[in-house]
Structures are given as structure tokens and as C-alpha cells.
Design a protein around this motif. Structure first.
Motif, PDB file in Angstrom:
ATOM      1  N   VAL A 167       8.588  -0.998   5.851  1.00 53.35           N
ATOM      2  CA  VAL A 167       7.433  -0.129   6.087  1.00 53.35           C
ATOM      3  C   VAL A 167       7.896   1.148   6.771  1.00 53.35           C
ATOM      4  CG1 VAL A 167       5.361   0.111   7.507  1.00 53.35           C
ATOM      5  CG2 VAL A 167       5.650  -1.914   6.106  1.00 53.35           C
ATOM      6  N   ILE A 187      -1.130   5.466   1.704  1.00 52.38           N
ATOM      7  CA  ILE A 187      -0.815   5.380   3.132  1.00 52.38           C
ATOM      8  C   ILE A 187      -2.099   5.326   3.963  1.00 52.38           C
ATOM      9  CG2 ILE A 187       0.296   6.568   5.053  1.00 52.38           C
ATOM     10  CD1 ILE A 187       2.414   7.482   3.084  1.00 52.38           C
ATOM     11  N   LEU A 218       2.450   4.767  11.166  1.00 52.89           N
ATOM     12  CA  LEU A 218       2.358   5.273   9.796  1.00 52.89           C
ATOM     13  C   LEU A 218       1.940   6.740   9.739  1.00 52.89           C
ATOM     14  CD1 LEU A 218       0.614   2.244   8.050  1.00 52.89           C
ATOM     15  CD2 LEU A 218       3.049   2.765   8.157  1.00 52.89           C
ATOM     16  N   CYS A 225       0.844  -1.209   0.000  1.00 49.38           N
ATOM     17  CA  CYS A 225       0.000   0.000   0.000  1.00 49.38           C
ATOM     18  C   CYS A 225       0.874   1.252   0.000  1.00 49.38           C
ATOM     19  CB  CYS A 225      -0.928   0.010   1.210  1.00 49.38           C
ATOM     20  SG  CYS A 225      -2.292  -1.150   1.131  1.00 49.38           S
ATOM     21  N   ILE A 226       1.896   1.264   0.833  1.00 50.19           N
ATOM     22  CA  ILE A 226       2.797   2.418   0.890  1.00 50.19           C
ATOM     23  C   ILE A 226       3.527   2.576  -0.436  1.00 50.19           C
ATOM     24  CG2 ILE A 226       4.899   3.318   1.976  1.00 50.19           C
ATOM     25  CD1 ILE A 226       3.882   2.054   4.582  1.00 50.19           C
ATOM     26  N   ARG A 227       3.941   1.483  -1.007  1.00 53.92           N
ATOM     27  CA  ARG A 227       4.653   1.515  -2.301  1.00 53.92           C
ATOM     28  C   ARG A 227       3.772   2.117  -3.386  1.00 53.92           C
ATOM     29  NH1 ARG A 227       6.540   1.851  -6.562  1.00 53.92           N
ATOM     30  NH2 ARG A 227       7.972   0.514  -7.687  1.00 53.92           N
ATOM     31  N   SER A 282      10.549   3.209   4.613  1.00 53.30           N
ATOM     32  CA  SER A 282      10.018   3.993   3.491  1.00 53.30           C
ATOM     33  C   SER A 282       9.544   5.370   3.938  1.00 53.30           C
ATOM     34  CB  SER A 282       8.882   3.241   2.807  1.00 53.30           C
ATOM     35  OG  SER A 282       7.796   3.093   3.686  1.00 53.30           O
ATOM     36  N   LEU A 283       9.182   5.493   5.201  1.00 53.72           N
ATOM     37  CA  LEU A 283       8.673   6.767   5.709  1.00 53.72           C
ATOM     38  C   LEU A 283       9.746   7.628   6.366  1.00 53.72           C
ATOM     39  CD1 LEU A 283       5.350   5.438   7.253  1.00 53.72           C
ATOM     40  CD2 LEU A 283       5.695   6.488   5.011  1.00 53.72           C
ATOM     41  N   LYS A 312      12.733   7.741  -3.402  1.00 49.22           N
ATOM     42  CA  LYS A 312      11.990   7.993  -2.163  1.00 49.22           C
ATOM     43  C   LYS A 312      12.926   8.483  -1.071  1.00 49.22           C
ATOM     44  CE  LYS A 312       8.188   7.020   0.431  1.00 49.22           C
ATOM     45  NZ  LYS A 312       7.738   8.284   0.962  1.00 49.22           N
ATOM     46  N   ALA A 356      -3.265   1.881   3.942  1.00 46.98           N
ATOM     47  CA  ALA A 356      -2.427   1.059   4.812  1.00 46.98           C
ATOM     48  C   ALA A 356      -2.844   1.241   6.273  1.00 46.98           C
ATOM     49  CB  ALA A 356      -0.957   1.420   4.625  1.00 46.98           C
ATOM     50  N   GLN A 357      -3.138   2.473   6.661  1.00 47.20           N
ATOM     51  CA  GLN A 357      -3.603   2.725   8.027  1.00 47.20           C
ATOM     52  C   GLN A 357      -4.947   2.057   8.284  1.00 47.20           C
ATOM     53  OE1 GLN A 357      -3.135   7.068   7.890  1.00 47.20           O
ATOM     54  NE2 GLN A 357      -1.891   6.849   9.736  1.00 47.20           N
TER      55      GLN A 357
END
Length: 174
Positions: free
Chosen positions: A119, A48, A67, A42-44, A122-123, A147, A51-52
Motif C-alpha cells: 500500500v 485512492i 494515503l 482500491c489503489i491498484r 505503491s505511493l 507505477k 481506499a481513504q
């Protein structure tokens, strides 16, 4: 209870396997890996919020809160041109710098599985955690590098423009 050959965790909090140095049941570990892989996908895809929602649906609100930590802080009431009695909600994380440092150290933790690290990585701009799961294709690697590069650029701008003391990031981040 089931008389397995190894000891399983005794508590249900997210840190129990690391704190107790015991493992989850095999089916629970399989479910957790599948969930974190879906969260990462989902993040990819840039979803987001989805994903939450997935985290909340699966009974992991702490994962949904993780997240949320990367979002920039914004108080719309600060520069409101009209004097109104209506207060708008504050958005983002006021201590994003502290969250980012903790998330970076979490993504650097080799005891976590690859997708769990990715996960968070990525953030927060942790390239090594992303390379572990994005090595299947050139496009995935390009996404990971871009990213992280964008994250570093945004963080550099924020820290150079705002007069505030920020938590130091590890040297490896820059």
C-alpha cells in the motif's frame, strides 16, 4: 483476559504490535490483513479516494492520512489572477519529500505484512514491496514496474525544476 498461550498487545494504537513486540489477536490480524488487501486493491484500480473512505469507515483515519501524503502540493491562491477575498483551500502535502522518504523506509520494513508494505510502496515508488503482491500475473507486474518508473520520473522532474532543498531519497530508490 482470555488466557491464551501468547501475550497480546496492551494498547490500541497502530504502532503497538511493533513497539511492544507482541501480536494482535488472530481475528484482529485476519481483519487487518483483509482490510489492507482491500485498500491495496482500491489503489491498484486507481481508486485512492475510495481506499481513504474505506480506511475512515473501518476506524483507521491514520491509514487514510498516510494515503494522502503522496499528493503534490498546490496553493491555488498563489497565482490567482483576480484579487478576491475568497481563499481557496490548499491541496496536497507541502512536505511530500519527507513523507516519501519515510514511506519508502516503511515499505522497506520486512516486519510489516506484504499488503501493508505494498500500500505504502505503491505511493512512494518501492518496487520490491509491490513485486511481493503483484507476482500472480504478468499484468500486475507490468503495472508495478510502470507505477514505480512513473514515480521516479515525476520525482526527478520535480527535483530538477524546483529550487528547494529536498530530503534525500535512499540510493536504492533511484
Amino acid at each position: 483476559m482470555f488466557g491464551g498461550p501468547r501475550e497480546l498487545v496492551q494498547h490500541l494504537d497502530p504502532d503497538a504490535p511493533y513497539r511492544e513486540k507482541k501480536t494482535l489477536h488472530d481475528l484482529d490480524m485476519e481483519d487487518q490483513k483483509r482490510l489492507t488487501k482491500n485498500i491495496f486493491n482500491c489503489i491498484r484500480q486507481g481508486k485512492i479516494d475510495e481506499a481513504q473512505s474505506l480506511c475512515m469507515h473501518c476506524g483507521q483515519p491514520w491509514q487514510a492520512a498516510i494515503l494522502e501524503g503522496w499528493r503534490l502540493f498546490h496553493d491555488p491562491n498563489f497565482d490567482a489572477s483576480e484579487n478576491t477575498d475568497v481563499k481557496l483551500p490548499v491541496e496536497g502535502n507541502a512536505r511530500r519529500d519527507l513523507w516519501k522518504r519515510c514511506a519508502y523506509l516503511l515499505a522497506d520494513n520486512l516486519k510489516l505484512d506484504d499488503y501493508n508494505r505494498a500500500v505504502v510502496g505503491s505511493l512512494c515508488g518501492h518496487l520490491d514491496s509491490l513485486k511481493n503482491v503483484c507476482s500472480n500475473s504478468w499484468w500486475d507486474l507490468l503495472w508495478a514496474y510502470l507505477k514505480v518508473q512513473i514515480d521516479i520520473r515525476v520525482e526527478s522532474e520535480i527535483r530538477s525544476c524546483c529550487a528547494r532543498n529536498y530530503c534525500e531519497m535512499p540510493i536504492k530508490y533511484w
